[in-house]
Each structure stands twice: as C-alpha cells, then as structure tokens.
Design a protein around this motif. Sequence first.
Motif, PDB file in Angstrom:
ATOM      1  N   ASN A  11       0.766  -1.337   0.061  1.00  0.00           N
ATOM      2  CA  ASN A  11      -0.058  -0.072  -0.045  1.00  0.00           C
ATOM      3  C   ASN A  11       0.706   1.310   0.089  1.00  0.00           C
ATOM      4  OD1 ASN A  11       0.856   0.836   2.752  1.00  0.00           O
ATOM      5  ND2 ASN A  11      -1.319   0.352   3.499  1.00  0.00           N
ATOM      6  N   ASN A  12       0.388   2.275  -0.568  1.00  0.00           N
ATOM      7  CA  ASN A  12       1.052   3.445  -0.370  1.00  0.00           C
ATOM      8  C   ASN A  12       0.366   4.320   0.706  1.00  0.00           C
ATOM      9  OD1 ASN A  12       1.873   6.237  -0.540  1.00  0.00           O
ATOM     10  ND2 ASN A  12       1.541   6.223  -2.802  1.00  0.00           N
ATOM     11  N   PRO A  13       1.392   4.513   1.915  1.00  0.00           N
ATOM     12  CA  PRO A  13       0.623   5.285   2.929  1.00  0.00           C
ATOM     13  C   PRO A  13       0.149   6.391   3.001  1.00  0.00           C
ATOM     14  CG  PRO A  13       2.980   4.952   3.318  1.00  0.00           C
ATOM     15  CD  PRO A  13       2.807   4.158   1.914  1.00  0.00           C
ATOM     16  N   LYS A  14       0.472   7.215   1.895  1.00  0.00           N
ATOM     17  CA  LYS A  14       0.074   8.586   1.594  1.00  0.00           C
ATOM     18  C   LYS A  14      -1.400   8.569   0.970  1.00  0.00           C
ATOM     19  CE  LYS A  14       4.678  10.711   0.604  1.00  0.00           C
ATOM     20  NZ  LYS A  14       5.438  11.411  -0.310  1.00  0.00           N
ATOM     21  N   ILE A  15      -1.905   7.646   0.509  1.00  0.00           N
ATOM     22  CA  ILE A  15      -3.073   7.650  -0.155  1.00  0.00           C
ATOM     23  C   ILE A  15      -4.070   6.542   0.290  1.00  0.00           C
ATOM     24  CG2 ILE A  15      -2.462   8.759  -2.143  1.00  0.00           C
ATOM     25  CD1 ILE A  15      -2.432   6.252  -3.944  1.00  0.00           C
ATOM     26  N   HIS A  16      -3.461   5.030   1.029  1.00  0.00           N
ATOM     27  CA  HIS A  16      -4.191   3.998   1.571  1.00  0.00           C
ATOM     28  C   HIS A  16      -4.316   4.208   2.874  1.00  0.00           C
ATOM     29  CE1 HIS A  16      -2.593   2.360  -2.365  1.00  0.00           C
ATOM     30  NE2 HIS A  16      -3.881   2.640  -2.718  1.00  0.00           N
ATOM     31  N   THR A  17      -5.401   3.539   3.474  1.00  0.00           N
ATOM     32  CA  THR A  17      -5.467   3.362   5.055  1.00  0.00           C
ATOM     33  C   THR A  17      -4.588   2.225   5.167  1.00  0.00           C
ATOM     34  OG1 THR A  17      -7.161   1.956   4.877  1.00  0.00           O
ATOM     35  CG2 THR A  17      -7.971   3.987   5.167  1.00  0.00           C
ATOM     36  N   PRO A  18      -3.896   2.178   6.573  1.00  0.00           N
ATOM     37  CA  PRO A  18      -3.136   1.354   6.817  1.00  0.00           C
ATOM     38  C   PRO A  18      -3.429  -0.309   6.367  1.00  0.00           C
ATOM     39  CG  PRO A  18      -2.994   3.030   8.435  1.00  0.00           C
ATOM     40  CD  PRO A  18      -4.295   3.160   7.602  1.00  0.00           C
ATOM     41  N   GLU A  19      -4.490  -0.682   6.859  1.00  0.00           N
ATOM     42  CA  GLU A  19      -5.066  -2.059   6.560  1.00  0.00           C
ATOM     43  C   GLU A  19      -5.221  -2.216   5.059  1.00  0.00           C
ATOM     44  OE1 GLU A  19      -8.349   0.594   7.281  1.00  0.00           O
ATOM     45  OE2 GLU A  19      -6.857   0.329   8.442  1.00  0.00           O
ATOM     46  N   ARG A  20      -5.210  -1.318   4.321  1.00  0.00           N
ATOM     47  CA  ARG A  20      -5.762  -1.701   2.607  1.00  0.00           C
ATOM     48  C   ARG A  20      -4.262  -2.183   2.193  1.00  0.00           C
ATOM     49  NH1 ARG A  20      -7.772   1.479  -1.910  1.00  0.00           N
ATOM     50  NH2 ARG A  20      -7.497  -0.030  -3.744  1.00  0.00           N
ATOM     51  N   ARG A  21      -4.701  -3.458   1.347  1.00  0.00           N
ATOM     52  CA  ARG A  21      -3.669  -4.136   0.662  1.00  0.00           C
ATOM     53  C   ARG A  21      -3.970  -4.125  -0.819  1.00  0.00           C
ATOM     54  NH1 ARG A  21      -1.576  -2.958   4.497  1.00  0.00           N
ATOM     55  NH2 ARG A  21      -0.329  -4.095   6.006  1.00  0.00           N
ATOM     56  N   LYS A  22      -3.178  -3.794  -1.698  1.00  0.00           N
ATOM     57  CA  LYS A  22      -3.125  -3.888  -2.991  1.00  0.00           C
ATOM     58  C   LYS A  22      -2.307  -5.186  -3.363  1.00  0.00           C
ATOM     59  CE  LYS A  22      -3.763  -0.438  -5.767  1.00  0.00           C
ATOM     60  NZ  LYS A  22      -5.158  -0.156  -6.273  1.00  0.00           N
ATOM     61  N   THR A  23      -2.391  -5.820  -4.655  1.00  0.00           N
ATOM     62  CA  THR A  23      -1.760  -7.106  -4.809  1.00  0.00           C
ATOM     63  C   THR A  23      -0.870  -6.861  -5.989  1.00  0.00           C
ATOM     64  OG1 THR A  23      -3.279  -8.252  -3.707  1.00  0.00           O
ATOM     65  CG2 THR A  23      -1.929  -9.633  -5.153  1.00  0.00           C
TER      66      THR A  23
ATOM     67  N   GLU B  15       3.389 -13.721   0.062  1.00  0.00           N
ATOM     68  CA  GLU B  15       3.013 -14.642   0.467  1.00  0.00           C
ATOM     69  C   GLU B  15       2.658 -15.301  -1.013  1.00  0.00           C
ATOM     70  OE1 GLU B  15      -1.169 -14.047   1.765  1.00  0.00           O
ATOM     71  OE2 GLU B  15      -0.346 -12.960   3.749  1.00  0.00           O
ATOM     72  N   PRO B  16       2.616 -16.759  -1.075  1.00  0.00           N
ATOM     73  CA  PRO B  16       2.483 -17.459  -2.095  1.00  0.00           C
ATOM     74  C   PRO B  16       1.058 -17.111  -2.714  1.00  0.00           C
ATOM     75  CG  PRO B  16       2.938 -18.825  -0.254  1.00  0.00           C
ATOM     76  CD  PRO B  16       2.678 -17.820   0.366  1.00  0.00           C
ATOM     77  N   ALA B  17       1.256 -16.774  -4.109  1.00  0.00           N
ATOM     78  CA  ALA B  17      -0.063 -16.577  -4.731  1.00  0.00           C
ATOM     79  C   ALA B  17      -1.209 -17.303  -4.821  1.00  0.00           C
ATOM     80  CB  ALA B  17       0.417 -16.369  -6.311  1.00  0.00           C
ATOM     81  N   ALA B  18      -1.103 -18.632  -4.287  1.00  0.00           N
ATOM     82  CA  ALA B  18      -2.237 -19.571  -4.231  1.00  0.00           C
ATOM     83  C   ALA B  18      -2.992 -19.272  -2.831  1.00  0.00           C
ATOM     84  CB  ALA B  18      -1.719 -20.999  -4.073  1.00  0.00           C
ATOM     85  N   GLN B  19      -2.409 -18.527  -2.059  1.00  0.00           N
ATOM     86  CA  GLN B  19      -2.831 -18.229  -0.754  1.00  0.00           C
ATOM     87  C   GLN B  19      -3.610 -16.772  -0.744  1.00  0.00           C
ATOM     88  OE1 GLN B  19      -0.045 -18.624   2.188  1.00  0.00           O
ATOM     89  NE2 GLN B  19       0.141 -20.541   1.980  1.00  0.00           N
ATOM     90  N   VAL B  20      -3.593 -16.156  -1.722  1.00  0.00           N
ATOM     91  CA  VAL B  20      -4.095 -14.869  -1.622  1.00  0.00           C
ATOM     92  C   VAL B  20      -5.396 -14.508  -2.537  1.00  0.00           C
ATOM     93  CG1 VAL B  20      -3.555 -12.423  -2.438  1.00  0.00           C
ATOM     94  CG2 VAL B  20      -1.779 -13.828  -1.158  1.00  0.00           C
ATOM     95  N   ASP B  21      -6.418 -13.873  -1.975  1.00  0.00           N
ATOM     96  CA  ASP B  21      -7.701 -13.720  -2.609  1.00  0.00           C
ATOM     97  C   ASP B  21      -7.570 -12.492  -3.382  1.00  0.00           C
ATOM     98  OD1 ASP B  21     -10.151 -13.272  -3.708  1.00  0.00           O
ATOM     99  OD2 ASP B  21     -11.126 -12.562  -1.751  1.00  0.00           O
ATOM    100  N   THR B  22      -7.309 -12.611  -4.814  1.00  0.00           N
ATOM    101  CA  THR B  22      -7.316 -11.708  -5.814  1.00  0.00           C
ATOM    102  C   THR B  22      -8.292 -10.848  -6.324  1.00  0.00           C
ATOM    103  OG1 THR B  22      -7.021 -12.981  -7.909  1.00  0.00           O
ATOM    104  CG2 THR B  22      -4.819 -12.317  -6.698  1.00  0.00           C
ATOM    105  N   GLY B  23      -9.440 -11.380  -5.798  1.00  0.00           N
ATOM    106  CA  GLY B  23     -11.098 -10.611  -6.112  1.00  0.00           C
ATOM    107  C   GLY B  23     -11.319 -11.074  -7.506  1.00  0.00           C
ATOM    108  N   SER B  24     -10.685 -11.974  -7.864  1.00  0.00           N
ATOM    109  CA  SER B  24     -11.284 -12.634  -9.441  1.00  0.00           C
ATOM    110  C   SER B  24     -12.197 -13.617  -9.144  1.00  0.00           C
ATOM    111  CB  SER B  24     -10.207 -13.225 -10.151  1.00  0.00           C
ATOM    112  OG  SER B  24      -9.084 -13.224  -9.801  1.00  0.00           O
TER     113      SER B  24
END
Length: 69
Positions: free
Chosen positions: A23-35, A60-69
């Motif tokens: 995340n970019n701390p200047k524009i995202h909240t601390p808990e926000r995660r982009k992938t 993290e391993p890609a298989a463990q992450v929810d990418t929203g697809s």
Amino acid sequence: MSEELRCSAKGCQESAAWALLWNNPKIHTPERRKTWLACEAHRESLGDFLAARNFLREVEPAAQVDTGS
C-alpha cells in the motif's frame, strides 16, 4: 476452474508464484492491501521496487491470496 494467475511485470506472461501485498501510506489506509503478482523471475525486482518506496507490506504464495477474481 479459476483462471491462472499471471505475473504483473510488464510484458510477462508467466504464471504467478508470489503475491506482493502493498500500500501507499500517503493515499491508502494502513489496513488496505493492493496486490501485485510475481513469477519466480520477477519476485525480487518487483519486491525491490515496492520496498524502495516503503510500499511493500507482505509477500505470500500467490495461491493463498484472494485477488478478487
């Protein structure tokens, strides 16, 4: 069956093995995660790019992450 995850590096068509959560701390909240997804060959260069800007939060391993697809 879900679509195969692809590396986020420009022009790369390889399968993603890693998920770089950032995340970019200047524009995202601390808990926000982009992938960004990375193949074995691009994991270090994409990670270095994000880390140099203090954006990289987790890898993290890609298989463990929810990418929203």
